[in-house]
Design an enzyme around this catalytic site. Structure first.
Site, PDB file in Angstrom:
ATOM      1  N   SER A  75       0.731  -1.009  -0.028  1.00 18.30           N
ATOM      2  CA  SER A  75       0.090   0.059   0.092  1.00 18.30           C
ATOM      3  C   SER A  75       0.743   1.400   0.146  1.00 18.30           C
ATOM      4  O   SER A  75       0.124   2.440  -0.126  1.00 18.30           O
ATOM      5  CB  SER A  75      -0.981   0.063   0.989  1.00 18.30           C
ATOM      6  OG  SER A  75      -1.908  -1.053   1.025  1.00 18.30           O
ATOM      7  N   TYR A  92     -10.833   1.856   5.300  1.00 12.06           N
ATOM      8  CA  TYR A  92      -9.719   1.384   4.274  1.00 12.06           C
ATOM      9  C   TYR A  92     -10.574   0.801   3.259  1.00 12.06           C
ATOM     10  O   TYR A  92     -10.816  -0.373   3.496  1.00 12.06           O
ATOM     11  CB  TYR A  92      -8.593   0.939   5.021  1.00 12.06           C
ATOM     12  CG  TYR A  92      -7.146   0.869   4.232  1.00 12.06           C
ATOM     13  CD1 TYR A  92      -6.589   1.855   4.443  1.00 12.06           C
ATOM     14  CD2 TYR A  92      -6.956  -0.191   3.397  1.00 12.06           C
ATOM     15  CE1 TYR A  92      -5.347   1.843   3.609  1.00 12.06           C
ATOM     16  CE2 TYR A  92      -5.777  -0.351   2.842  1.00 12.06           C
ATOM     17  CZ  TYR A  92      -4.936   1.008   2.983  1.00 12.06           C
ATOM     18  OH  TYR A  92      -3.838   0.754   2.192  1.00 12.06           O
ATOM     19  N   SER A  93     -10.210   0.900   2.160  1.00 14.48           N
ATOM     20  CA  SER A  93     -10.647  -0.016   0.776  1.00 14.48           C
ATOM     21  C   SER A  93      -9.494   0.194  -0.178  1.00 14.48           C
ATOM     22  O   SER A  93      -9.385   1.213  -0.914  1.00 14.48           O
ATOM     23  CB  SER A  93     -12.131   0.575   0.304  1.00 14.48           C
ATOM     24  OG  SER A  93     -12.250  -0.373  -0.889  1.00 14.48           O
ATOM     25  N   ASN A  94      -9.002  -1.008  -0.602  1.00 11.86           N
ATOM     26  CA  ASN A  94      -8.087  -1.182  -1.676  1.00 11.86           C
ATOM     27  C   ASN A  94      -9.134  -0.683  -3.237  1.00 11.86           C
ATOM     28  O   ASN A  94      -8.224  -0.245  -4.109  1.00 11.86           O
ATOM     29  CB  ASN A  94      -7.569  -2.537  -2.089  1.00 11.86           C
ATOM     30  CG  ASN A  94      -6.593  -2.629  -0.928  1.00 11.86           C
ATOM     31  OD1 ASN A  94      -5.403  -2.167  -0.895  1.00 11.86           O
ATOM     32  ND2 ASN A  94      -6.891  -3.379   0.159  1.00 11.86           N
ATOM     33  N   GLY A 142       2.736  -0.814   3.915  1.00 12.78           N
ATOM     34  CA  GLY A 142       2.134  -1.750   3.056  1.00 12.78           C
ATOM     35  C   GLY A 142       2.581  -3.172   3.216  1.00 12.78           C
ATOM     36  O   GLY A 142       3.557  -3.660   3.919  1.00 12.78           O
TER      37      GLY A 142
END
Length: 367
Positions: free
Chosen positions: A80, A179-181, A319
């Protein structure tokens, strides 16, 4: 002869007095890095930059079953931390007047996301969109299905579709942090829509090449980590026992714009120094980047922050890609920087490893 020796001793003593604390400091950094490995990792590497210069260290092994040392300049999958690169490109486009933080997803990517007219670029950047995280829909190790996806090439459309097949985590965008990819997969698509080029090419053109980040790459669907690197592992089950499978090679398209970048400790320190130093963004956009998405939050527009044990606020990101974990943080004045990367062995709780990493970060940033 006696006089000459005395003079040399007197002349040498100030340098010795200065060098001794520095040496002790570096030895302590190495000890903390060794503690990270002892806490539950196969190998770890770090680079610290401070007024005394640059220190690089490594501990553990680069590959299980060997005594091969972790390469100091090793490449790792930084997960991340990729988001900060993506956010920087997005904000550069904002600075150029080609994009606005208030632009809706629908206006840029028509029909891609339900209720896209309610979601803005800002919501994507600071994780307040409420979009479901597509990674939560994927099988994780040690499930056999996880390994079945190892070489699969994922398209952004496939990943986004997996997310929007689930209800949002919030009914009102901009209110709650989640939190969202998925947010950054969409931002990668928006970069392509605005520029006419893949987000990876824009990262290369705008960041990697100007900063000469020679160990950094946006691999796309390439499974290789080119150049020296420690091997990363994931847990698998065999005959009821947990084993570690070498997972250094895999198709990183499953991470996409949310986490596919490969880099080094040196390159990440250089990137964050350039970012916080105003080389990549004008001050007003850097201020936007440091503004939390929700009151009391610690995540802005692709940039995170934390307060060290000594009360100093530092900026950067962290990340993970299962087989690799990375942290890169800097004081605002860039006088103290640290990047740490490790390959977990999954024999300890994450909290134990993270506590050892925190101790190393605090030592490096509070010196």
């Amino acid at each position: 002869m006696v006089i000459a020796t005395t003079v040399l001793a007197v002349m040498a003593s100030p340098a010795t007095a200065i060098a001794a604390p520095q040496k002790a400091d570096r030895l302590e950094l190495q000890r903390r890095l060794n503690d990270v490995v002892a806490a539950g990792t196969v190998g770890a590497l770090a680079e610290v930059r401070d007024p005394h210069g640059i220190w690089q260290g490594a501990s553990g092994v680069a590959e299980l079953g060997t005594a091969r040392a972790v390469p100091i300049d090793g490449r790792v999958r930084v997960g991340s931390i990729t988001k900060t690169f993506i956010a920087t490109v997005v904000l550069q486009l904002v600075g150029e007047g080609r994009l606005r933080l208030g632009d809706t997803v629908e206006s840029r990517l028509p029909g891609v996301v339900p209720d896209g007219h309610r979601l803005t670029v800002r919501h994507l950047l600071n994780h307040t969109s409420g979009l479901f995280d597509y990674q939560s829909t994927l099988p994780m190790p040690p499930k056999p299905e996880f390994l079945g996806n190892r070489w699969r090439s994922w398209t952004p459309a496939e990943l986004i579709q997996r997310a929007v097949a689930n209800p949002p985590t919030s009914d009102q965008p901009g209110v709650a942090y989640a939190y969202s990819n998925t947010n950054y997969v969409l931002l990668g698509q928006i970069i392509e829509e605005v520029t006419g080029r893949p987000y990876g090419k824009e990262i290369e053109r705008r960041i990697i090449q100007p900063l000469r980040l020679r160990g950094t790459a946006v691999p796309g669907t390439s499974s290789k980590i080119r150049g020296p690197h420690p091997h990363g592992y994931v847990p698998t089950q065999r005959d009821g026992k947990m084993e570690l499978l070498d997972y250094a090679r895999m198709n990183p398209s499953v991470f996409g714009a949310a986490g596919e970048i490969i880099s080094t400790t040196t390159d990440l320190n250089r990137f964050f120094a350039a970012l916080l130093g105003g080389r990549l963004l004008p001050q007003h956009l850097l201020t936007e980047m440091k503004t939390p998405g929700v009151k009391g939050g610690s995540y802005g527009l692709g940039l995170a922050w934390r307060d060290t044990a000594c009360g100093i606020r530092v900026y950067g990101n962290d990340g993970g890609t299962l087989a690799y974990q990375s942290w890169s943080f800097s004081t605002e004045d860039r006088r103290h920087q640290v990047t740490v990367a490790l390959t977990p062995n999954f024999r300890s709780e994450y909290a134990v490893v993270f506590a050892a990493v925190d101790a190393l970060l605090n030592k490096a940033l509070c010196a």
